[in-house]
Design a protein around this motif. Structure first.
Motif, PDB file in Angstrom:
ATOM      1  N   ALA A 249     -44.693 -29.763  -2.844  1.00 59.14           N
ATOM      2  CA  ALA A 249     -44.074 -28.458  -3.047  1.00 59.14           C
ATOM      3  C   ALA A 249     -42.532 -28.453  -2.385  1.00 59.14           C
ATOM      4  N   MET A 250     -41.567 -28.461  -3.506  1.00 59.46           N
ATOM      5  CA  MET A 250     -40.166 -28.420  -2.804  1.00 59.46           C
ATOM      6  C   MET A 250     -39.514 -27.223  -3.278  1.00 59.46           C
ATOM      7  N   HIS A 251     -39.085 -26.278  -2.280  1.00 60.98           N
ATOM      8  CA  HIS A 251     -38.485 -25.043  -2.387  1.00 60.98           C
ATOM      9  C   HIS A 251     -36.979 -25.398  -2.376  1.00 60.98           C
ATOM     10  N   ILE A 252     -35.968 -24.501  -3.103  1.00 57.42           N
ATOM     11  CA  ILE A 252     -34.724 -24.517  -2.773  1.00 57.42           C
ATOM     12  C   ILE A 252     -34.330 -24.512  -1.327  1.00 57.42           C
ATOM     13  N   GLY A 253     -33.522 -24.820  -0.778  1.00 53.14           N
ATOM     14  CA  GLY A 253     -33.047 -24.803   0.732  1.00 53.14           C
ATOM     15  C   GLY A 253     -33.937 -25.679   1.582  1.00 53.14           C
ATOM     16  N   SER A 254     -34.822 -26.375   0.887  1.00 49.41           N
ATOM     17  CA  SER A 254     -35.629 -27.195   1.923  1.00 49.41           C
ATOM     18  C   SER A 254     -35.023 -28.360   2.530  1.00 49.41           C
ATOM     19  N   SER A 255     -33.619 -28.509   2.260  1.00 50.70           N
ATOM     20  CA  SER A 255     -32.948 -29.669   2.717  1.00 50.70           C
ATOM     21  C   SER A 255     -31.910 -28.945   3.787  1.00 50.70           C
ATOM     22  N   SER A 256     -31.957 -27.607   4.110  1.00 48.68           N
ATOM     23  CA  SER A 256     -31.441 -26.867   5.097  1.00 48.68           C
ATOM     24  C   SER A 256     -29.872 -26.915   4.324  1.00 48.68           C
ATOM     25  N   ARG A 257     -29.681 -27.180   3.328  1.00 45.61           N
ATOM     26  CA  ARG A 257     -28.339 -27.089   2.866  1.00 45.61           C
ATOM     27  C   ARG A 257     -28.211 -26.259   1.330  1.00 45.61           C
ATOM     28  N   MET A 258     -28.115 -25.165   1.329  1.00 38.47           N
ATOM     29  CA  MET A 258     -27.930 -24.552   0.143  1.00 38.47           C
ATOM     30  C   MET A 258     -26.604 -24.938  -0.718  1.00 38.47           C
ATOM     31  N   PRO A 259     -26.939 -25.230  -2.027  1.00 40.75           N
ATOM     32  CA  PRO A 259     -25.604 -25.567  -2.756  1.00 40.75           C
ATOM     33  C   PRO A 259     -24.341 -24.662  -2.534  1.00 40.75           C
ATOM     34  N   SER A 260     -23.262 -25.142  -2.387  1.00 35.40           N
ATOM     35  CA  SER A 260     -22.118 -24.068  -2.535  1.00 35.40           C
ATOM     36  C   SER A 260     -20.796 -24.920  -2.890  1.00 35.40           C
ATOM     37  N   THR A 261     -19.837 -24.349  -2.731  1.00 35.65           N
ATOM     38  CA  THR A 261     -18.486 -24.986  -3.220  1.00 35.65           C
ATOM     39  C   THR A 261     -17.519 -25.230  -1.942  1.00 35.65           C
ATOM     40  N   SER A 262     -17.537 -24.503  -0.961  1.00 33.96           N
ATOM     41  CA  SER A 262     -16.610 -24.448  -0.097  1.00 33.96           C
ATOM     42  C   SER A 262     -17.050 -23.987   1.209  1.00 33.96           C
ATOM     43  N   ALA A 263     -16.514 -24.232   2.428  1.00 30.74           N
ATOM     44  CA  ALA A 263     -16.905 -23.743   3.427  1.00 30.74           C
ATOM     45  C   ALA A 263     -16.708 -22.262   3.519  1.00 30.74           C
ATOM     46  N   ASP A 264     -15.937 -21.477   2.819  1.00 31.10           N
ATOM     47  CA  ASP A 264     -15.746 -20.191   2.797  1.00 31.10           C
ATOM     48  C   ASP A 264     -16.360 -19.123   1.769  1.00 31.10           C
ATOM     49  N   ALA A 265     -16.762 -19.932   0.770  1.00 31.21           N
ATOM     50  CA  ALA A 265     -17.533 -19.542  -0.438  1.00 31.21           C
ATOM     51  C   ALA A 265     -18.554 -18.451   0.020  1.00 31.21           C
ATOM     52  N   PRO A 266     -18.571 -17.279  -0.585  1.00 33.02           N
ATOM     53  CA  PRO A 266     -19.471 -16.176  -0.451  1.00 33.02           C
ATOM     54  C   PRO A 266     -21.051 -16.655  -0.721  1.00 33.02           C
ATOM     55  N   PRO A 267     -21.850 -15.930  -0.251  1.00 43.43           N
ATOM     56  CA  PRO A 267     -23.329 -16.112  -0.589  1.00 43.43           C
ATOM     57  C   PRO A 267     -23.601 -15.992  -1.948  1.00 43.43           C
ATOM     58  N   ALA A 268     -22.854 -15.418  -2.678  1.00 39.90           N
ATOM     59  CA  ALA A 268     -22.978 -15.250  -4.303  1.00 39.90           C
ATOM     60  C   ALA A 268     -22.866 -16.191  -4.972  1.00 39.90           C
ATOM     61  N   VAL A 269     -21.750 -16.968  -4.558  1.00 37.96           N
ATOM     62  CA  VAL A 269     -21.506 -18.662  -5.391  1.00 37.96           C
ATOM     63  C   VAL A 269     -23.189 -19.305  -5.068  1.00 37.96           C
ATOM     64  N   GLY A 270     -23.466 -19.589  -3.738  1.00 42.16           N
ATOM     65  CA  GLY A 270     -24.698 -20.371  -3.689  1.00 42.16           C
ATOM     66  C   GLY A 270     -25.808 -19.783  -4.459  1.00 42.16           C
ATOM     67  N   SER A 271     -26.017 -18.524  -4.341  1.00 41.77           N
ATOM     68  CA  SER A 271     -27.186 -17.742  -5.021  1.00 41.77           C
ATOM     69  C   SER A 271     -27.081 -18.121  -6.563  1.00 41.77           C
ATOM     70  N   THR A 272     -26.069 -18.175  -7.203  1.00 41.50           N
ATOM     71  CA  THR A 272     -26.010 -18.657  -8.496  1.00 41.50           C
ATOM     72  C   THR A 272     -26.355 -20.047  -8.951  1.00 41.50           C
ATOM     73  N   ILE A 273     -26.247 -20.834  -7.971  1.00 40.60           N
ATOM     74  CA  ILE A 273     -26.362 -22.059  -8.313  1.00 40.60           C
ATOM     75  C   ILE A 273     -27.335 -22.826  -7.308  1.00 40.60           C
TER      76      ILE A 273
END
Length: 424
Positions: A249-273
């Protein structure tokens, strides 16, 4: 409690055609004594323990969560929360860990105490009551402090202590969280020592002997400094899962790196993708050759949703058909990836109307339902209503399969949807 909705939604006595839900992705917030009650005395001062302390600062940008704990009692005006302390790690409980019961506009990234969270987050009896409210019969729960596949212990300095922590968590999960009080309604999900595939295999077998049929794993192990699934390093672990019928069973974020686009992207960006890591991981597995080497192996992706799957399968089949000669998979992937998906992979969703409209392109046998209790994305206490609205166009037999039947088959539950090791 400030901000918490006090009006409970209760089940009506009206008959419903929507099946009782088996959620394959909920979460437990570990009670303070999980490790303190199980570790040898010499490790109690370095093993995981809870400390109430103020928050100095906290950010969550670019997919990175960075909290800083103050000294207990040092700043009377600062927000105070309960923190897990382990070696030199300080990890607070936050409102995002347990947000159900709060208005969505009141949910903030803030530290909290156990008294400020819904008791169902950590208490078995309260959890069952909240499941009743939500038309949920049974639930598989991912961890909180260990993170979604036990990365917390993998990153620790003392590997002897880390192994004891993994085993202590698994004992608590099987014997208490999913113990007699849960009446078979809580389904165990255990951890492995990710740093050693042989030890991981032993832990899979140890837990399989007591009826466990699911183990947490990282969607992208190299993000944790671990080997990829394209190597042979994981083979002892995969063989143990294959032999025991243990689902990975693999959960999103189980690589300790949530997807994002930049170091200053707000959490809403990662939450969408958030689905992106599941997408990348699934292609890894499909092109790894592991499903042909371990023919009983099953994997599932928690909280990844399902609407993206048809195109990825189409593209993977095209690449396999046209480019496998130079693509490095001709000698190990002998069948179209879509066929391997159909036999080995399940996607999980809690709110994906688009995916359900395209279910034929995914396969009704490859989809599982989840409620994500008690996280901010959770559909609690309206998971039945959400499910009814999104599956209304489907045949009732297909809805039954998605909402509970597939989970029963995948996780080895009783025909009534209970975990055999806890059903009494």
């Amino acid at each position: 409690m400030a901000g918490m909705e006090t009006t409970e939604t209760t089940e009506t006595t009206t008959a419903t055609t929507f099946p009782l839900i088996i959620s394959v992705d909920d979460h437990t917030v570990e009670p303070p004594g999980v490790w303190q009650n199980r570790l040898p005395k010499k490790y109690l001062d370095t093993g995981p323990r809870v400390v109430r302390a103020p928050l100095k600062e906290m950010s969550f940008l670019g997919g990175r969560f960075k909290p800083v704990m103050g000294e207990p009692g040092s700043d009377p005006g600062a927000p105070v929360g309960d923190w897990w302390v382990y070696e030199d790690l300080h990890r607070p409980l936050t409102r995002l860990d347990t947000a159900v019961g709060y208005d969505r506009d009141e949910i903030r990234l803030e530290v909290i105490t156990y008294e400020q969270m819904r008791p169902g987050s950590y208490d078995v009896t309260a959890r069952l009551a909240d499941m009743d409210v939500n038309h949920v019969q049974s639930a598989l729960c991912f961890p909180t402090f260990p993170r979604f596949c036990g990365q917390t212990f993998t990153e620790a300095a003392d590997r002897e202590l880390a192994l004891l922590c993994v085993r202590a968590y698994n004992d608590w999960m099987v014997e208490e969280w999913c113990g007699p009080e849960a009446q078979g309604r809580l389904i165990p999900l255990t951890l492995i020592p990710l740093w050693d595939a042989e030890l991981a295999a032993r832990e899979v077998r140890r837990n399989a002997e007591r009826g466990v049929r699911a183990v947490a794993f990282s969607e992208i192990p190299p993000h944790l400094g671990l080997p990829s699934v394209h190597t042979d390093d994981w083979d002892p672990f995969l063989a143990a899962c294959d032999e025991t019928g243990t689902v990975i069973a693999m959960h999103i974020g189980s690589s300790s790196r949530m997807p994002s686009t930049s170091a200053d992207a707000p959490p809403a960006v990662g939450s969408t993708i958030t689905f992106a890591n599941c997408c990348f991981s699934m292609v890894d597995w499909l092109m790894s050759g592991k499903f042909e080497r371990f023919p009983r192996l099953k994997v599932m992706y928690a909280e990844g949703q399902i609407g993206w799957i048809p195109y990825i399968l189409e593209r993977a089949d095209t690449v396999w058909e046209e480019n496998r000669g130079w693509g490095g998979v001709a000698g190990k992937v002998h069948r179209p990836p879509s066929e391997l998906f159909a036999e080995h992979i399940c996607g999980c969703f809690f709110d994906d109307a688009f995916g359900l409209r395209n279910l034929d392109a995914i396969g009704p046998g490859n989809v599982l339902y989840e409620t994500d209790y008690p996280h901010s994305d959770s559909t609690w206490p309206k998971s039945r209503e959400v499910g009814e609205a999104q599956t209304g166009h489907l045949d009732p037999a297909v809805v039954e399969r998605i909402v509970r039947g597939n989970a029963i088959d995948l996780l080895g539950l009783t025909p009534d949807g209970l975990w055999p090791g806890g059903a009494r």
